[in-house]
Design an enzyme around this catalytic site. Sequence first.
Site, PDB file in Angstrom:
ATOM      1  N   PRO A 164      11.274  -7.419  14.309  1.00 25.04           N
ATOM      2  CA  PRO A 164      11.388  -6.325  13.372  1.00 25.04           C
ATOM      3  C   PRO A 164      11.096  -4.988  14.009  1.00 25.04           C
ATOM      4  O   PRO A 164      10.064  -4.790  14.634  1.00 25.04           O
ATOM      5  CB  PRO A 164      10.320  -6.648  12.323  1.00 25.04           C
ATOM      6  CG  PRO A 164       9.611  -7.853  12.833  1.00 25.04           C
ATOM      7  CD  PRO A 164       9.948  -8.012  14.247  1.00 25.04           C
ATOM      8  N   GLU A 165      12.014  -4.093  13.829  1.00 23.12           N
ATOM      9  CA  GLU A 165      11.772  -2.697  14.163  1.00 23.12           C
ATOM     10  C   GLU A 165      11.502  -1.991  12.838  1.00 23.12           C
ATOM     11  O   GLU A 165      11.386  -2.626  11.803  1.00 23.12           O
ATOM     12  CB  GLU A 165      12.973  -2.112  14.899  1.00 23.12           C
ATOM     13  CG  GLU A 165      13.296  -2.891  16.176  1.00 23.12           C
ATOM     14  CD  GLU A 165      14.392  -2.266  17.004  1.00 23.12           C
ATOM     15  OE1 GLU A 165      14.470  -1.028  17.051  1.00 23.12           O
ATOM     16  OE2 GLU A 165      15.161  -3.008  17.610  1.00 23.12           O
TER      17      GLU A 165
END
Length: 272
Positions: free
Chosen positions: A2-3
């Site tokens: 996840p960014e």
Amino acid sequence: MPELPEVETTRRGIMGHLIDQKVTKINIHQPALRWPVEVNKLTKGIVGQPFSSVNRRGKYLLFENSNGTMLCHLGMSGSMRIVTNREPPRKHDHIEWRLENGAVMRFHDPRRFGCVLWIDTNVEQHKLLRDLGPEPLSSSFSGDYLYQRSRTRKQAVKTFIMDSKIVVGVGNIYASEALFLAGIHPARQAGRVSRQRYELLVQSIKLTLKKSIKSGGTTLRDFVNSSGEPGYFRQQLNVYEKYDQACVRCHSPIKRIVQGQRATYYCSRCQR
DNA sequence: ACTGGATCCTGACTGC
DNA sequence: TGCAGTCAGGATCCAG
């Protein structure tokens, strides 16, 4: 995994289920995450209390109640889901929070690079947060800011914008994508990018992140939102994982290099 | 002050 | 089928 867009997607999805619902129980099946989960401290901090807000700082999720803050990071493979109490836990569901309305939040993280910490002091002064750079979608993140911070840097511009002390939330996918939009070669020295081009880069980062949030983030392998659904920004990627495919702008083949042990994708004709 | 490399961990995939 | 090797949305820590 996840960014920033994936963490923000997660935050928006779980927030409504948590606010004002007392946590009745926490079950910690696997405390060996990036840092050991302090079971007693965490339990004491959250059980019997509702969370009053769920905020995000960079890629950290901050769950606040009247005792303090639970800080979570999803690492590379983490996700947070809301399920019913009848749903059986899956492999790698390490922690679950049970709520008074019967809903359950589960933290799933095969690689265990994520973390869940309890903080009862001033969160902003916490070691993990205090040195973080500005939020990329805030007005303090500007071309002028990046230009000023980069003057002494010989580092490649791609690893520079992935440094959370410079700016938070720009991970491996969006760094490649934003540099493509801005027409900047990822290996160019950060200190040798002009003010004008940093202006363009900042706009590209903001645009890429905003568009991805609208699509619910990017799912490459295993990211799912709080309802267990993937994100759809992958379809809009221009260069990431497009090795040898034709550039959407000039049709020359997309290159792949490794920088800081991470893959970088770019077009050698469009990016200088 | 700044930089690059090793490191934590599991799973999917490739090639022999 | 199996086994070894490679590769993954992160980011801390440490040596130089």
